[in-house]
Design a protein around this motif. Structure first.
Motif, PDB file in Angstrom:
ATOM      1  N   ILE A  74     -13.920   1.811  13.485  1.00 19.46           N
ATOM      2  CA  ILE A  74     -13.431   1.312  12.195  1.00 19.46           C
ATOM      3  C   ILE A  74     -12.670   2.420  11.459  1.00 19.46           C
ATOM      4  N   SER A  75     -13.258   3.625  11.452  1.00 20.46           N
ATOM      5  CA  SER A  75     -12.594   4.749  10.784  1.00 20.46           C
ATOM      6  C   SER A  75     -11.209   4.973  11.358  1.00 20.46           C
ATOM      7  N   LEU A  76     -11.139   4.929  12.687  1.00 21.72           N
ATOM      8  CA  LEU A  76      -9.866   5.193  13.342  1.00 21.72           C
ATOM      9  C   LEU A  76      -8.815   4.171  12.918  1.00 21.72           C
ATOM     10  N   VAL A  77      -9.211   2.912  12.941  1.00 23.12           N
ATOM     11  CA  VAL A  77      -8.258   1.874  12.570  1.00 23.12           C
ATOM     12  C   VAL A  77      -7.861   2.011  11.100  1.00 23.12           C
ATOM     13  N   MET A  78      -8.838   2.345  10.265  1.00 27.01           N
ATOM     14  CA  MET A  78      -8.545   2.498   8.843  1.00 27.01           C
ATOM     15  C   MET A  78      -7.552   3.637   8.623  1.00 27.01           C
ATOM     16  N   MET A  79      -7.778   4.730   9.345  1.00 32.02           N
ATOM     17  CA  MET A  79      -6.879   5.871   9.231  1.00 32.02           C
ATOM     18  C   MET A  79      -5.466   5.474   9.617  1.00 32.02           C
ATOM     19  N   ILE A  80      -5.370   4.714  10.709  1.00 33.66           N
ATOM     20  CA  ILE A  80      -4.047   4.288  11.159  1.00 33.66           C
ATOM     21  C   ILE A  80      -3.406   3.377  10.112  1.00 33.66           C
ATOM     22  N   LEU A  81      -4.222   2.493   9.529  1.00 37.46           N
ATOM     23  CA  LEU A  81      -3.696   1.624   8.470  1.00 37.46           C
ATOM     24  C   LEU A  81      -3.146   2.453   7.312  1.00 37.46           C
ATOM     25  N   ILE A  82      -3.919   3.474   6.912  1.00 37.93           N
ATOM     26  CA  ILE A  82      -3.488   4.307   5.787  1.00 37.93           C
ATOM     27  C   ILE A  82      -2.185   5.030   6.139  1.00 37.93           C
ATOM     28  N   LEU A  83      -2.137   5.579   7.343  1.00 34.88           N
ATOM     29  CA  LEU A  83      -0.917   6.280   7.760  1.00 34.88           C
ATOM     30  C   LEU A  83       0.283   5.353   7.735  1.00 34.88           C
ATOM     31  N   ILE A  84       0.084   4.137   8.214  1.00 37.66           N
ATOM     32  CA  ILE A  84       1.194   3.188   8.218  1.00 37.66           C
ATOM     33  C   ILE A  84       1.649   2.893   6.792  1.00 37.66           C
ATOM     34  N   SER A  85       0.676   2.687   5.892  1.00 37.18           N
ATOM     35  CA  SER A  85       1.105   2.355   4.525  1.00 37.18           C
ATOM     36  C   SER A  85       1.801   3.547   3.866  1.00 37.18           C
ATOM     37  N   LEU A  86       1.337   4.766   4.176  1.00 34.34           N
ATOM     38  CA  LEU A  86       2.027   5.943   3.627  1.00 34.34           C
ATOM     39  C   LEU A  86       3.452   6.022   4.162  1.00 34.34           C
ATOM     40  N   ALA A  87       3.608   5.752   5.454  1.00 27.61           N
ATOM     41  CA  ALA A  87       4.945   5.816   6.050  1.00 27.61           C
ATOM     42  C   ALA A  87       5.861   4.793   5.395  1.00 27.61           C
ATOM     43  N   ILE A  88       5.311   3.596   5.161  1.00 25.76           N
ATOM     44  CA  ILE A  88       6.118   2.556   4.516  1.00 25.76           C
ATOM     45  C   ILE A  88       6.548   3.015   3.131  1.00 25.76           C
ATOM     46  N   MET A  89       5.604   3.623   2.408  1.00 23.51           N
ATOM     47  CA  MET A  89       5.939   4.055   1.052  1.00 23.51           C
ATOM     48  C   MET A  89       6.999   5.141   1.050  1.00 23.51           C
ATOM     49  N   ASN A  90       6.891   6.072   1.991  1.00 20.77           N
ATOM     50  CA  ASN A  90       7.886   7.132   2.053  1.00 20.77           C
ATOM     51  C   ASN A  90       9.261   6.576   2.368  1.00 20.77           C
ATOM     52  N   LYS A  91       9.296   5.586   3.217  1.00 22.05           N
ATOM     53  CA  LYS A  91      10.542   4.915   3.552  1.00 22.05           C
ATOM     54  C   LYS A  91      11.119   4.298   2.270  1.00 22.05           C
ATOM     55  N   PHE A  92      10.234   3.682   1.540  1.00 21.07           N
ATOM     56  CA  PHE A  92      10.567   2.962   0.327  1.00 21.07           C
ATOM     57  C   PHE A  92      11.262   3.878  -0.682  1.00 21.07           C
ATOM     58  N   SER A  93      10.837   5.126  -0.713  1.00 19.77           N
ATOM     59  CA  SER A  93      11.393   6.056  -1.699  1.00 19.77           C
ATOM     60  C   SER A  93      12.508   6.880  -1.083  1.00 19.77           C
ATOM     61  N   ASP A  94      13.194   6.382  -0.068  1.00 18.39           N
ATOM     62  CA  ASP A  94      13.954   7.237   0.847  1.00 18.39           C
ATOM     63  C   ASP A  94      14.761   8.307   0.138  1.00 18.39           C
ATOM     64  N   GLY A  95      14.712   9.486   0.706  1.00 23.26           N
ATOM     65  CA  GLY A  95      15.375  10.620   0.077  1.00 23.26           C
ATOM     66  C   GLY A  95      14.548  11.198  -1.047  1.00 23.26           C
ATOM     67  N   GLY A  96      13.298  10.785  -1.130  1.00 23.82           N
ATOM     68  CA  GLY A  96      12.437  11.234  -2.219  1.00 23.82           C
ATOM     69  C   GLY A  96      12.329  12.738  -2.323  1.00 23.82           C
ATOM     70  N   GLU A  97      12.322  13.405  -1.157  1.00 24.87           N
ATOM     71  CA  GLU A  97      12.080  14.856  -1.219  1.00 24.87           C
ATOM     72  C   GLU A  97      13.178  15.592  -1.971  1.00 24.87           C
ATOM     73  N   ASP A  98      14.375  14.994  -2.034  1.00 20.67           N
ATOM     74  CA  ASP A  98      15.450  15.639  -2.767  1.00 20.67           C
ATOM     75  C   ASP A  98      15.233  15.576  -4.269  1.00 20.67           C
ATOM     76  N   ILE A  99      14.418  14.628  -4.651  1.00 22.18           N
ATOM     77  CA  ILE A  99      14.261  14.392  -6.075  1.00 22.18           C
ATOM     78  C   ILE A  99      13.316  15.408  -6.700  1.00 22.18           C
ATOM     79  N   ILE A 100      12.349  15.825  -5.924  1.00 16.65           N
ATOM     80  CA  ILE A 100      11.379  16.774  -6.466  1.00 16.65           C
ATOM     81  C   ILE A 100      12.124  18.049  -6.837  1.00 16.65           C
ATOM     82  N   VAL A 101      12.131  18.361  -8.115  1.00 16.35           N
ATOM     83  CA  VAL A 101      12.912  19.510  -8.577  1.00 16.35           C
ATOM     84  C   VAL A 101      12.073  20.778  -8.475  1.00 16.35           C
TER      85      VAL A 101
END
Ligand SMILES: Nc1ncnc2c1ncn2[C@@H]1O[C@H](COP(=O)(O)OP(=O)(O)O)[C@@H](O)[C@H]1O
Ligand SMILES: [Mg+2]
Lengths: 273, 375
Positions: free
Chosen positions: A246-273
């Motif tokens: 269960i932990s493993l699957v949950m971790m994978i779920l979290i990683l996937i949602s983080l990846a989706i969010m990063n995609k969502f903010s694309d280019g986010g790293e440039d914004i951090i001043v």
């Protein structure tokens, strides 16, 4: 990439050792247990048995998504207002935000329980003014409220930080180009504070989806969330294996949602001043 | 200039934490004018510009736009656009979206936005840059995007706050010409801020010289150069020798122990005055023919001419001459009557004009510190 000097490698060694021991090691154990049975031989049974926990996955995901969304809806405007206050008011509010973070989550959850209990302060007040008691403990609302209550500061602070880093000139430029304050908020402030939103969402979503004590204390044992299930599996010594799966699957779920969010903010790293 | 007054500043004052930054500024800006606010760093140029843009409200006084009081009109309702001191391009948008920003807020149709952005990119010489991220642009390119982003809204007035300060010399010169052309093509009123007097003189219709939060002088570049009103302006604009003198009578001034003919009049009898003599207006002659006599203490070759420092009775003059003179030589100086510019004494008298501590290196050093302060 730049080649590391010998010195850099030596300087990094303790950190590498630490990571290996306390981050990589436990992860490997989780993976190991997820794919083994009581005899220590390889098996997919643990993973294959997970569909019977789909209800648990469902309500955990549901509760934590609702809690995260509400935290965002409360936290973003709050951070925005804070960033526009006078320096004094800002500092006071920041301290107020951080103060609960210095108290153990467990104690905060207990105190919320004391408030919401059948014989708690809120019900005492209600009966005091002649109203009927309301049962909070054991409802979905109480669990979600607990998540919001415990994790809201983790939403506000990163957003607030990215607000304060936001250069005033961008706001002036927006105003100069015809934006009223609402337009400025949506066209400039929101996109430029996206990195703060991402970390806020992460910092609320991850502990919410894996919590067990909030549902135990405020859910009155009615809801079996992922965290509760994992905890129980590990407590009952011989079912490490399902818990690990269960932990493993949950971790994978979290990683996937983080990846989706990063995609969502694309280019986010440039914004951090 | 007979054009109508577009913006009027009426007795504007502003203080920060009790520190006066603007002290009763009166200024009229005419339609289609290229006006430059010129002055040393910290004299209040940016603050004045921000009053016009709507980012500051005056403590005292009024801003009028087209005859209407404008103090409390927020920036987004003013027909004014700004090119900010360090551009302030939106980092989350590419070049196209930055330039299109204003039109999108006005909810113009997409087709119109496309053509207009294309025209703008052509105007500022950035064809093909639509999809670039602004962080990948050079300073000069960012600066042009900032200009395009402001101009596309067809404002009545464009405010530019030291837009070229971050560029190197060559690019700065090119951009000066480009800006001047853009102003001609668009007919938009430009209010331009700089601390670079050369830039101000070469670009402007009108120069406003500021110091300590006050306007010292308003005039055409030629007026400001030839007829500076006080020692501050004379010193700030170009090189000048500013000498204590006494106006004996109309057309007669005494300085450095010699009585000269001049073309100025209207001062009191024996009134102490400041006299400006530009380095290029002093002729080097044989010692016996000179009205003044001095010792050459330094010679610097400048290409077109030599720049020499001459000690005349303890006061060091800067003189530009095409004839070679040697250090240590004693020479005669001759000055034509129309080379003198006589000014009333002011709070700045005696603060400027002697070249005794002058050296090229020092001058460069002080330029550099000025630039650092700008950052
Ligand atoms: N927001 C502010 N708060 C306090 N002091 C300010 C502020 N803005 C400008 N000043 C001060 O006002 C003076 C004039 O500033 P400014 O108008 O930016 O000068 P300039 O553009 O001519 O260099 C400076 O001494 C500056 O430190
Ligand atoms: Mg400035």
């Amino acid at each position: 990439m730049k080649k590391q000097s010998v010195f850099e490698r030596i300087a990094a060694a303790p950190y590498v050792a630490w990571s290996a021991m306390f981050i990589i090691g436990p992860l490997l154990f989780v993976v190991f247990f997820a794919f083994t049975d009581a005899n220590g031989s390889f098996t997919l049974d643990n993973i294959l048995s997970l569909p019977s926990y789909s209800h648990t996955f469902g309500i955990s995901l549901g509760f934590s998504l609702i809690a995260t969304t509400i935290c965002l809806l409360i936290g973003y405007p709050l951070a925005y207002c804070m960033s526009r206050m006078s320096e004094r008011a800002r500092n006071v509010l920041t301290i107020l935000m951080m103060l609960p973070m210095w108290i153990s989550l467990l104690i905060r959850t207990y105190s919320l329980m004391a408030l919401l209990d059948n014989g708690g302060l809120v019900n005492g007040f209600l009966t005091g003014i002649g109203l009927p008691k309301v049962t909070f403990i054991g409802t979905e609302g109480a669990v979600i409220l607990g998540m919001i209550y415990d994790f809201l500061p983790y939403m506000v602070l990163p957003i607030y930080t990215s607000m304060t880093k936001l250069d005033r000139r961008y706001l002036e430029a927006a105003s100069d180009l015809g934006c009223n304050s609402v337009q400025t908020l949506f066209k400039v402030v929101l996109p430029l504070t996206m990195p703060g939103v991402i970390s806020g969402v992460t910092m609320v979503f991850v502990p919410s989806i894996s919590t067990f004590y909030i549902s135990q204390k405020l859910g009155g044992g009615v809801f079996d969330l992922l965290g509760d299930t994992i905890e129980r599996q590990f407590q009952l010594a011989d079912t490490y294996y399902i818990g690990a799966a269960i932990s493993l699957v949950m971790m994978i779920l979290i990683l996937i949602s983080l990846a989706i969010m990063n995609k969502f903010s694309d280019g986010g790293e440039d914004i951090i001043v | 200039m007979n054009k109508e007054v577009l913006i009027r500043l009426n007795g504007i004052s502003k203080a920060y934490d009790g520190e006066t930054v603007l002290d009763h500024i009166d200024l009229e800006i005419h339609d289609k004018e290229f006006m430059t606010l010129l002055g040393p760093s910290g004299c209040g140029k940016t603050t004045t510009l921000r009053m016009i843009g709507g980012f500051e409200t005056p403590d005292e006084g009024d801003v009028f736009f087209d005859g209407k009081r404008f103090n409390d009109v927020p920036p987004y309702q003013r027909q004014v656009n700004t090119v900010f001191q360090r551009y302030a391009l939106f980092p989350h948008l590419n070049v196209f979206d930055n330039i299109a920003f204003g039109l999108r807020i006005q909810k113009r149709p997409d087709a119109e936005i496309k053509t207009k952005v294309k025209d703008m990119l052509a105007l500022v010489n950035l064809k093909g840059f639509e999809r670039r991220k602004v962080s990948t642009l050079s300073g000069g390119q960012q600066q042009r995007v900032a200009i395009a982003r402001a101009l596309i809204n067809q404002p009545k007035v464009l405010l530019l706050d030291e837009p070229l300060a971050a560029l190197d010399l060559k690019l700065r010169k090119d951009m000066q010409n480009e800006l001047k052309n853009i102003q001609h093509q668009t007919g938009i009123t430009f209010i331009y801020v700089t601390h670079d007097q050369e830039e101000a003189l070469s670009m402007s219709d009108t120069v406003v010289v500021m110091a300590h939060g006050q306007i010292q002088q308003i005039g055409t570049p030629t007026d400001i150069y030839n007829e500076p009103i006080n020692a501050f302006v004379a010193d700030f604009i170009g090189e000048s020798n500013i000498v204590d003198g006494i106006m004996l009578d109309d057309y007669r001034v005494k300085l450095a122990g010699h009585i000269f003919d001049c073309v100025d009049k209207g001062f009191g009898k024996n009134e102490p005055v400041d006299v400006v003599i530009r380095p290029e207006d002093v002729d080097v002659v044989a010692t016996e023919k000179g009205m003044l006599r001095g010792l050459v203490t330094a010679v610097t070759f400048k290409g077109v001419h030599y720049e020499i420092i001459v000690d005349v009775k303890g006061f060091k003059w800067m003189i530009q001459t095409t004839d070679f003179v040697a250090e240590g030589e004693t020479i005669g100086l001759s000055i034509d009557p129309d080379a003198f510019h006589i000014m009333k004494k002011s709070e700045f008298s005696g603060m400027f004009g002697d070249y005794s501590s002058f050296s090229d290196e020092l001058e460069k050093l002080s330029d550099v510190t000025e630039e650092i302060e700008e950052e």
